[in-house]
Design a protein around this motif. Structure first.
Motif, PDB file in Angstrom:
ATOM      1  N   GLY A 183       0.631  -0.855   0.185  1.00  0.00           N
ATOM      2  CA  GLY A 183      -0.275  -0.083   0.032  1.00  0.00           C
ATOM      3  C   GLY A 183       0.801   0.991  -0.161  1.00  0.00           C
ATOM      4  N   LEU A 184       0.071   1.929   0.168  1.00  0.00           N
ATOM      5  CA  LEU A 184       1.002   3.621  -0.317  1.00  0.00           C
ATOM      6  C   LEU A 184       0.299   3.287   1.401  1.00  0.00           C
ATOM      7  N   VAL A 185       1.800   5.072   1.911  1.00  0.00           N
ATOM      8  CA  VAL A 185       2.606   4.909   2.978  1.00  0.00           C
ATOM      9  C   VAL A 185       2.915   6.569   3.667  1.00  0.00           C
ATOM     10  N   GLU A 186       1.770   6.771   4.538  1.00  0.00           N
ATOM     11  CA  GLU A 186       1.152   7.905   5.085  1.00  0.00           C
ATOM     12  C   GLU A 186       1.852   8.782   5.970  1.00  0.00           C
ATOM     13  N   PRO A 187       2.590   9.521   6.895  1.00  0.00           N
ATOM     14  CA  PRO A 187       2.808   9.926   8.031  1.00  0.00           C
ATOM     15  C   PRO A 187       1.386   9.983   8.576  1.00  0.00           C
ATOM     16  N   VAL A 188       1.755   9.604  10.623  1.00  0.00           N
ATOM     17  CA  VAL A 188       0.818   9.957  10.994  1.00  0.00           C
ATOM     18  C   VAL A 188       0.810  11.318  11.523  1.00  0.00           C
ATOM     19  N   ASP A 189       0.083  11.651  11.905  1.00  0.00           N
ATOM     20  CA  ASP A 189      -0.186  13.232  12.830  1.00  0.00           C
ATOM     21  C   ASP A 189       0.258  13.032  13.735  1.00  0.00           C
ATOM     22  N   GLU A 190       0.889  14.232  14.375  1.00  0.00           N
ATOM     23  CA  GLU A 190       1.629  14.169  15.620  1.00  0.00           C
ATOM     24  C   GLU A 190       1.385  14.170  16.664  1.00  0.00           C
ATOM     25  N   GLY A 191      -0.053  14.381  16.906  1.00  0.00           N
ATOM     26  CA  GLY A 191      -0.735  13.667  18.568  1.00  0.00           C
ATOM     27  C   GLY A 191      -0.436  12.826  18.688  1.00  0.00           C
ATOM     28  N   GLU A 192      -0.680  11.480  17.486  1.00  0.00           N
ATOM     29  CA  GLU A 192      -0.536  10.213  17.801  1.00  0.00           C
ATOM     30  C   GLU A 192       1.044   9.431  17.890  1.00  0.00           C
ATOM     31  N   ALA A 193       1.517  10.283  17.052  1.00  0.00           N
ATOM     32  CA  ALA A 193       3.521  10.506  17.453  1.00  0.00           C
ATOM     33  C   ALA A 193       3.680  10.578  18.817  1.00  0.00           C
ATOM     34  N   ASP A 194       3.214  11.330  19.113  1.00  0.00           N
ATOM     35  CA  ASP A 194       3.666  12.218  20.501  1.00  0.00           C
ATOM     36  C   ASP A 194       3.463  10.856  21.778  1.00  0.00           C
ATOM     37  N   ALA A 195       1.793  10.908  21.378  1.00  0.00           N
ATOM     38  CA  ALA A 195       1.705   9.513  22.021  1.00  0.00           C
ATOM     39  C   ALA A 195       1.664   8.496  22.163  1.00  0.00           C
ATOM     40  N   TYR A 196       2.190   8.259  21.126  1.00  0.00           N
ATOM     41  CA  TYR A 196       3.001   6.148  21.332  1.00  0.00           C
ATOM     42  C   TYR A 196       4.103   6.675  21.638  1.00  0.00           C
ATOM     43  N   PHE A 197       5.375   7.962  21.434  1.00  0.00           N
ATOM     44  CA  PHE A 197       6.421   8.264  22.073  1.00  0.00           C
ATOM     45  C   PHE A 197       6.776   8.125  23.418  1.00  0.00           C
ATOM     46  N   ALA A 198       5.501   8.582  24.202  1.00  0.00           N
ATOM     47  CA  ALA A 198       5.766   8.621  25.258  1.00  0.00           C
ATOM     48  C   ALA A 198       5.484   7.632  26.738  1.00  0.00           C
ATOM     49  N   THR A 199       4.838   6.270  25.341  1.00  0.00           N
ATOM     50  CA  THR A 199       4.579   5.311  25.866  1.00  0.00           C
ATOM     51  C   THR A 199       5.802   4.858  26.285  1.00  0.00           C
ATOM     52  N   ARG A 200       7.541   4.765  25.120  1.00  0.00           N
ATOM     53  CA  ARG A 200       8.337   4.203  24.939  1.00  0.00           C
ATOM     54  C   ARG A 200       9.198   4.238  26.249  1.00  0.00           C
ATOM     55  N   ALA A 201      10.000   3.407  26.257  1.00  0.00           N
ATOM     56  CA  ALA A 201      11.076   3.683  27.985  1.00  0.00           C
ATOM     57  C   ALA A 201      11.469   4.144  27.382  1.00  0.00           C
ATOM     58  N   ARG A 202      12.108   5.540  28.906  1.00  0.00           N
ATOM     59  CA  ARG A 202      13.090   6.365  28.691  1.00  0.00           C
ATOM     60  C   ARG A 202      14.239   5.784  27.673  1.00  0.00           C
ATOM     61  N   ASP A 203      14.719   4.682  28.466  1.00  0.00           N
ATOM     62  CA  ASP A 203      16.171   4.130  27.393  1.00  0.00           C
ATOM     63  C   ASP A 203      15.892   4.684  26.212  1.00  0.00           C
ATOM     64  N   SER A 204      14.523   3.907  25.612  1.00  0.00           N
ATOM     65  CA  SER A 204      14.110   4.207  23.923  1.00  0.00           C
ATOM     66  C   SER A 204      14.173   5.161  23.568  1.00  0.00           C
ATOM     67  N   GLN A 205      13.825   6.198  24.897  1.00  0.00           N
ATOM     68  CA  GLN A 205      13.071   7.550  24.484  1.00  0.00           C
ATOM     69  C   GLN A 205      14.605   8.694  23.817  1.00  0.00           C
TER      70      GLN A 205
END
Length: 192
Positions: free
Chosen positions: A90-112
């Motif tokens: 399929g075609l690829v599109e960027p996720v929106d900023e809010g979705e990216a921020d929300a997922y990033f916040a769930t990552r382990a601190r070391d991964s961040q």
């Protein structure tokens, strides 16, 4: 039998999560640059719904540069213990900023912190240099939340083709193909 490929995928994923010994959300991601040179690597599925399949990465990485030049991609899930695979194109599109921020916040601190320290896919002189950059990021954000770097985000593969493959004896496999047709899907079978 379900006739919505997203429902079938969700069911197969639940089954894989119950039996796969390691990373049932691992998927091969194939991209191509502007000249058509292909590249494949493993990434992790971080979201799925009827809009598509989501993964996250450094957008300045090779995959990010490929997707900037050519927004078509393919995914492959292979669950050996179930003797199944799913192919998605399929075609690829960027996720929106809010979705990216929300997922990033769930990552382990070391991964961040690693996302700030890494120039993913670019040449690295020594491992010590990366470790130094990681230590600098750790010191920079000591005592505070780690924000999402501007060069790190997610992509959604919006499928136009999904194939479900079941292993059968004597290589008489079952291949069920869904092709996007307007707002719905057209279903058919493929020879093994």
């Amino acid at each position: 039998m379900a006739d919505d490929p997203h429902e079938i995928f969700a069911q197969w994923l639940v089954e894989a999560q119950a039996v796969e010994p390691n990373d049932p959300t691992a998927m091969a991601l194939a991209t191509a640059d502007g000249a058509g040179t292909p590249s494949a690597r493993m990434v992790l599925l971080k979201g799925h719904d009827d809009r598509g399949f989501v993964f996250y990465t450094n957008i300045e990485s090779r995959k990010g540069r490929d997707l900037a030049a050519n927004s078509q991609a393919a995914l492959l899930f292979h669950w050996k213990s179930l003797r199944r695979q799913i192919r998605v194109e399929g075609l690829v599109e960027p996720v929106d900023e809010g979705e990216a921020d929300a997922y990033f916040a769930t990552r382990a601190r070391d991964s961040q912190l690693g996302a700030w320290a890494s120039d993913q896919s670019r040449p690295l002189e020594t491992r010590a240099l990366f470790e130094e950059r990681y230590a600098q990021a750790k010191a920079r954000f000591e005592g505070s939340a780690v924000p999402r770097p501007p060069h790190w985000s997610g992509y959604r593969v919006v499928p136009h083709r999904i194939e479900f493959w079941n292993d059968r004896t004597h290589r008489l496999h079952e291949r069920r193909l869904f092709v996007k047709d307007g707002d719905g899907w057209r279903e058919g079978l493929l020879y093994p």
